[in-house]
Design an enzyme around this catalytic site. Structure first.
Site, short mmCIF file in Angstrom:
data_model
loop_
_atom_site.label_atom_id
_atom_site.label_comp_id
_atom_site.label_asym_id
_atom_site.label_seq_id
_atom_site.Cartn_x
_atom_site.Cartn_y
_atom_site.Cartn_z
CG HIS A 53 -6.73 -5.13 -3.51
ND1 HIS A 53 -6.56 -3.77 -3.48
CD2 HIS A 53 -6.01 -5.59 -4.59
CE1 HIS A 53 -5.75 -3.42 -4.48
NE2 HIS A 53 -5.41 -4.50 -5.17
CD GLU B 49 -2.46 -3.98 -6.94
OE1 GLU B 49 -2.62 -2.77 -6.67
OE2 GLU B 49 -3.42 -4.74 -7.21
CE1 TYR C 39 -4.22 -1.47 -0.11
CE2 TYR C 39 -3.42 -2.89 1.64
CZ TYR C 39 -4.36 -2.59 0.67
OH TYR C 39 -5.46 -3.41 0.50
CG ASN D 273 -12.77 -2.42 1.45
OD1 ASN D 273 -11.86 -3.20 1.68
ND2 ASN D 273 -12.64 -1.38 0.66
P1 GDP Z 1 -10.07 0.44 -3.58
O1 GDP Z 1 -9.26 0.54 -4.85
O2 GDP Z 1 -11.56 0.35 -3.84
O3 GDP Z 1 -9.61 -0.67 -2.67
O4 GDP Z 1 -9.87 1.80 -2.79
P2 GDP Z 1 -8.58 2.75 -2.56
O5 GDP Z 1 -7.46 2.36 -3.49
O6 GDP Z 1 -9.06 4.16 -2.60
O7 GDP Z 1 -8.15 2.47 -1.06
C1 GDP Z 1 -7.42 1.30 -0.72
C2 GDP Z 1 -7.99 0.72 0.54
O8 GDP Z 1 -7.77 1.63 1.60
C3 GDP Z 1 -9.51 0.48 0.53
O9 GDP Z 1 -9.89 -0.73 -0.07
C4 GDP Z 1 -9.83 0.51 2.00
O10 GDP Z 1 -9.53 -0.77 2.59
C5 GDP Z 1 -8.85 1.54 2.55
N1 GDP Z 1 -9.49 2.84 2.69
C6 GDP Z 1 -9.89 3.69 1.72
N2 GDP Z 1 -10.44 4.80 2.23
C7 GDP Z 1 -10.37 4.66 3.59
C8 GDP Z 1 -10.74 5.49 4.68
O11 GDP Z 1 -11.28 6.59 4.53
N3 GDP Z 1 -10.47 4.99 5.95
C9 GDP Z 1 -9.86 3.77 6.14
N4 GDP Z 1 -9.62 3.36 7.41
N5 GDP Z 1 -9.50 2.98 5.13
C10 GDP Z 1 -9.74 3.40 3.86
#
Ligand code: GDP
Length: 139
Positions: free
Chosen positions: A117, A128, A51, A114
């Site tokens: 991934h 990845e 990440y 959630n």
């Molecule tokens: P994805 O591509 O849908 O997985 O979303 P992103 O790449 O924007 O974010 C990566 C991961 O970070 C997400 O799947 C969530 O597990 C986590 N994440 C994203 N936004 C938030 C947030 O506002 N708070 C927290 N705690 N985790 C977040």
């Protein structure tokens, strides 16, 4: 050029809640073929590396500690239009905004926990997949 592969993880919340089998079933039923798969618990360094792109985000620390809180399933998946179709199958990042029937809507509780991934581009799918699997560990 679009490739036909994506990368996924079934996250610690979904594994811990016993949804690993149902999620794999949804993925396979949607037409994805599993090209590599492992069941592992990430170290802090591995999760931070995965990440790294989110390092400056306010949720980075929480994200890393969540991702190392229990075992995960990592897999490379194959299907035509894999990246886009898989993002559709899992739904929006925030499960309360994810469409009915999507994996996150069915199995996830919050934006951090959630359930799954899914890579957001062909380029990241490649990076990845390579992060988790050597050339000898995939078909
Ligand atoms: P994805 O591509 O849908 O997985 O979303 P992103 O790449 O924007 O974010 C990566 C991961 O970070 C997400 O799947 C969530 O597990 C986590 N994440 C994203 N936004 C938030 C947030 O506002 N708070 C927290 N705690 N985790 C977040």
């Amino acid at each position: 050029m679009a490739t036909n592969r994506t990368f996924t993880m079934i996250k610690p919340d979904a594994v811990g809640n016993g949804h690993m089998g149902s999620i794999l079933n949804d993925i396979i039923s949607a037409g994805f073929k599993i090209k590599a798969m492992k069941y592992i618990q990430l170290s802090q360094a591995q999760a931070e590396g995965f990440y790294a792109i989110h390092r400056e985000r306010p949720f980075f620390k929480d994200l890393v500690s969540f991702m190392i809180s229990g075992p995960i399933v990592a897999a490379i998946l194959e299907k035509d239009n894999a990246v886009e179709d898989f993002r559709k199958l899992i739904g929006a990042t925030d499960p309360s905004k994810a469409e009915e029937g999507t994996i996150r809507r069915k199995y996830a509780k919050s934006i951090d926990a959630n359930a799954v991934h899914g890579s957001d581009s062909d380029e990241n799918a490649e990076i990845e997949g390579n992060y988790f699997f050597s050339q000898f560990e995939r078909f």
